[in-house]
Scaffold this motif. Structure first.
Motif, PDB file in Angstrom:
ATOM      1  N   ARG A 122       0.808  -1.225   0.000  1.00 14.22           N
ATOM      2  CA  ARG A 122       0.000   0.000   0.000  1.00 14.22           C
ATOM      3  C   ARG A 122       0.838   1.270   0.000  1.00 14.22           C
ATOM      4  O   ARG A 122       0.585   2.186  -0.780  1.00 14.22           O
ATOM      5  CB  ARG A 122      -0.938   0.031   1.205  1.00 14.22           C
ATOM      6  N   ALA A 123       1.834   1.359   0.871  1.00 14.01           N
ATOM      7  CA  ALA A 123       2.624   2.589   1.004  1.00 14.01           C
ATOM      8  C   ALA A 123       3.357   2.916  -0.297  1.00 14.01           C
ATOM      9  O   ALA A 123       3.369   4.071  -0.744  1.00 14.01           O
ATOM     10  CB  ALA A 123       3.607   2.462   2.158  1.00 14.01           C
ATOM     11  N   ILE A 124       3.953   1.903  -0.907  1.00 17.53           N
ATOM     12  CA  ILE A 124       4.670   2.108  -2.164  1.00 17.53           C
ATOM     13  C   ILE A 124       3.694   2.556  -3.248  1.00 17.53           C
ATOM     14  O   ILE A 124       3.956   3.490  -4.000  1.00 17.53           O
ATOM     15  CB  ILE A 124       5.385   0.809  -2.597  1.00 17.53           C
ATOM     16  N   LEU A 125       2.554   1.889  -3.305  1.00 14.56           N
ATOM     17  CA  LEU A 125       1.561   2.191  -4.323  1.00 14.56           C
ATOM     18  C   LEU A 125       0.995   3.602  -4.162  1.00 14.56           C
ATOM     19  O   LEU A 125       0.828   4.320  -5.153  1.00 14.56           O
ATOM     20  CB  LEU A 125       0.439   1.149  -4.289  1.00 14.56           C
ATOM     21  N   VAL A 126       0.729   4.006  -2.935  1.00 13.32           N
ATOM     22  CA  VAL A 126       0.227   5.368  -2.684  1.00 13.32           C
ATOM     23  C   VAL A 126       1.208   6.383  -3.250  1.00 13.32           C
ATOM     24  O   VAL A 126       0.827   7.316  -3.963  1.00 13.32           O
ATOM     25  CB  VAL A 126      -0.001   5.610  -1.174  1.00 13.32           C
ATOM     26  N   SER A 127       2.469   6.198  -2.945  1.00 14.50           N
ATOM     27  CA  SER A 127       3.500   7.123  -3.413  1.00 14.50           C
ATOM     28  C   SER A 127       3.588   7.147  -4.940  1.00 14.50           C
ATOM     29  O   SER A 127       3.582   8.217  -5.555  1.00 14.50           O
ATOM     30  CB  SER A 127       4.845   6.715  -2.806  1.00 14.50           C
ATOM     31  N   GLU A 128       3.642   5.981  -5.544  1.00 14.20           N
ATOM     32  CA  GLU A 128       3.765   5.909  -7.007  1.00 14.20           C
ATOM     33  C   GLU A 128       2.539   6.466  -7.715  1.00 14.20           C
ATOM     34  O   GLU A 128       2.663   7.224  -8.685  1.00 14.20           O
ATOM     35  CB  GLU A 128       4.005   4.464  -7.440  1.00 14.20           C
ATOM     36  N   LEU A 129       1.373   6.114  -7.236  1.00 14.50           N
ATOM     37  CA  LEU A 129       0.150   6.593  -7.883  1.00 14.50           C
ATOM     38  C   LEU A 129      -0.001   8.098  -7.763  1.00 14.50           C
ATOM     39  O   LEU A 129      -0.457   8.761  -8.699  1.00 14.50           O
ATOM     40  CB  LEU A 129      -1.072   5.878  -7.304  1.00 14.50           C
ATOM     41  N   ASN A 130       0.386   8.643  -6.623  1.00  9.95           N
ATOM     42  CA  ASN A 130       0.283  10.094  -6.462  1.00  9.95           C
ATOM     43  C   ASN A 130       1.297  10.829  -7.333  1.00  9.95           C
ATOM     44  O   ASN A 130       1.029  11.931  -7.806  1.00  9.95           O
ATOM     45  CB  ASN A 130       0.373  10.487  -4.993  1.00  9.95           C
ATOM     46  N   GLU A 131       2.451  10.218  -7.576  1.00 14.77           N
ATOM     47  CA  GLU A 131       3.421  10.801  -8.515  1.00 14.77           C
ATOM     48  C   GLU A 131       2.854  10.780  -9.934  1.00 14.77           C
ATOM     49  O   GLU A 131       3.004  11.740 -10.688  1.00 14.77           O
ATOM     50  CB  GLU A 131       4.753  10.047  -8.459  1.00 14.77           C
ATOM     51  N   ILE A 132       2.205   9.690 -10.293  1.00 13.31           N
ATOM     52  CA  ILE A 132       1.590   9.592 -11.623  1.00 13.31           C
ATOM     53  C   ILE A 132       0.469  10.615 -11.756  1.00 13.31           C
ATOM     54  O   ILE A 132       0.341  11.295 -12.780  1.00 13.31           O
ATOM     55  CB  ILE A 132       1.086   8.154 -11.891  1.00 13.31           C
ATOM     56  N   LYS A 133      -0.325  10.756 -10.698  1.00 13.01           N
ATOM     57  CA  LYS A 133      -1.418  11.742 -10.726  1.00 13.01           C
ATOM     58  C   LYS A 133      -0.856  13.150 -10.885  1.00 13.01           C
ATOM     59  O   LYS A 133      -1.399  13.957 -11.646  1.00 13.01           O
ATOM     60  CB  LYS A 133      -2.246  11.627  -9.440  1.00 13.01           C
ATOM     61  N   LYS A 134       0.223  13.433 -10.191  1.00 12.07           N
ATOM     62  CA  LYS A 134       0.861  14.742 -10.306  1.00 12.07           C
ATOM     63  C   LYS A 134       1.349  14.958 -11.741  1.00 12.07           C
ATOM     64  O   LYS A 134       1.181  16.043 -12.308  1.00 12.07           O
ATOM     65  CB  LYS A 134       2.038  14.830  -9.329  1.00 12.07           C
ATOM     66  N   ALA A 135       1.930  13.913 -12.338  1.00 11.15           N
ATOM     67  CA  ALA A 135       2.404  14.011 -13.720  1.00 11.15           C
ATOM     68  C   ALA A 135       1.242  14.262 -14.688  1.00 11.15           C
ATOM     69  O   ALA A 135       1.377  15.035 -15.640  1.00 11.15           O
ATOM     70  CB  ALA A 135       3.148  12.736 -14.113  1.00 11.15           C
ATOM     71  N   LEU A 136       0.100  13.623 -14.435  1.00  9.79           N
ATOM     72  CA  LEU A 136      -1.076  13.835 -15.287  1.00  9.79           C
ATOM     73  C   LEU A 136      -1.551  15.282 -15.219  1.00  9.79           C
ATOM     74  O   LEU A 136      -2.022  15.831 -16.218  1.00  9.79           O
ATOM     75  CB  LEU A 136      -2.213  12.895 -14.885  1.00  9.79           C
ATOM     76  N   HIS A 137      -1.439  15.891 -14.044  1.00 11.12           N
ATOM     77  CA  HIS A 137      -1.858  17.287 -13.895  1.00 11.12           C
ATOM     78  C   HIS A 137      -0.849  18.241 -14.538  1.00 11.12           C
ATOM     79  O   HIS A 137      -1.242  19.254 -15.109  1.00 11.12           O
ATOM     80  CB  HIS A 137      -2.066  17.639 -12.425  1.00 11.12           C
ATOM     81  N   GLN A 138       0.431  17.898 -14.434  1.00 11.79           N
ATOM     82  CA  GLN A 138       1.463  18.758 -15.012  1.00 11.79           C
ATOM     83  C   GLN A 138       1.537  18.618 -16.527  1.00 11.79           C
ATOM     84  O   GLN A 138       1.897  19.567 -17.218  1.00 11.79           O
ATOM     85  CB  GLN A 138       2.828  18.431 -14.392  1.00 11.79           C
ATOM     86  N   GLU A 139       1.243  17.438 -17.030  1.00  8.25           N
ATOM     87  CA  GLU A 139       1.310  17.158 -18.472  1.00  8.25           C
ATOM     88  C   GLU A 139      -0.001  16.545 -18.967  1.00  8.25           C
ATOM     89  O   GLU A 139      -0.084  15.346 -19.217  1.00  8.25           O
ATOM     90  CB  GLU A 139       2.474  16.200 -18.772  1.00  8.25           C
TER      91      GLU A 139
END
Length: 180
Positions: free
Chosen positions: A26-43
Motif C-alpha cells: 500500500r505505502a509504495i503504491l500510494v506514493s507511485e500513484l500520487n506521482e503519476i497523478k501529479k504528472a497527469l496534472h502537469q502534463e
C-alpha cells in the motif's frame, strides 16, 4: 453493457486496493500513484497521447515502458492493463478511488478548509486535531483555501458534508430569523 467512468474507477480502484492490501504494497503504491497523478496534472497531453488514434501502438507502449521503468510491478501492471483494456482515460479516477479506500482503511480524512485569512501551522494543527475528534479519524489532512467573502470563521468540507462556521453563514441565519 458499457460502464460509466465512475463505475470503472470504482471497480479498478477497489481491485487495486485489495491486491495492494494482500501484498503489503500500500505505502509504495500510494506514493507511485500520487506521482503519476501529479504528472497527469502537469502534463495533460500525456493522456491525449496515450488515447490518440493517430499515435502508433508501439509509441504508446514505449511511453508506458518509460513511465513505469522505476515503478513497482503492481503499478506497471495497472498501467499496462488499463491501456490494454482501453481504460487508460480512467487512470486518474482509479487513483482517486484507490486513495479514498486507503484513507478509509487508515481512518484518514481529507478536509477542505476555507478561511478568510491564511492559517498558520499551529492553527492548522489545532483545527486538524479538533476535527479528528469530531469525525473519529486517526489523521486529518487539511487542504486550505482562502475566501475573504466568508468574513471570518471557518468552513470545513469532508466526505460530502459541510461544516459551516463562517461569519457569513451566521449573518445569513440571523437574516432568515428576522424575516420570519
Amino acid at each position: 453493457m458499457k460502464l460509466d467512468n465512475e463505475s470503472v474507477a470504482r471497480r479498478y480502484g477497489k481491485a487495486l486496493f485489495e491486491v495492494a492490501l494482500d501484498k503489503g504494497d500500500r505505502a509504495i503504491l500510494v506514493s507511485e500513484l500520487n506521482e503519476i497523478k501529479k504528472a497527469l496534472h502537469q502534463e495533460p497531453e500525456l493522456l491525449v497521447f496515450l488515447t490518440s488514434v493517430q499515435i502508433s501502438d508501439q509509441a504508446k507502449r514505449d511511453l508506458l515502458t518509460e513511465i513505469t521503468k522505476n515503478t513497482s510491478e503492481l503499478t506497471t501492471n495497472l498501467l499496462n492493463m488499463l491501456y490494454d483494456y482501453g481504460r487508460i482515460v480512467n487512470l486518474e479516477g482509479v487513483i482517486e478511488e484507490f486513495n479514498r479506500l486507503n484513507d478509509e482503511f487508515d481512518k484518514t480524512v481529507r478536509v477542505s478548509v476555507t478561511t478568510a485569512v491564511e492559517l498558520d501551522e499551529d492553527q492548522k494543527q489545532r483545527l486538524a486535531s479538533s476535527f479528528a475528534n469530531v469525525v473519529d479519524a486517526n489523521k486529518v489532512i487539511i487542504e486550505p483555501t482562502i475566501d475573504e467573502s466568508i468574513i471570518g470563521g471557518v468552513v470545513l468540507e469532508a466526505n460530502n458534508t459541510i461544516y459551516d462556521g463562517s461569519v457569513k453563514a451566521k449573518i445569513e441565519r440571523i437574516k432568515r430569523l428576522l424575516l420570519k
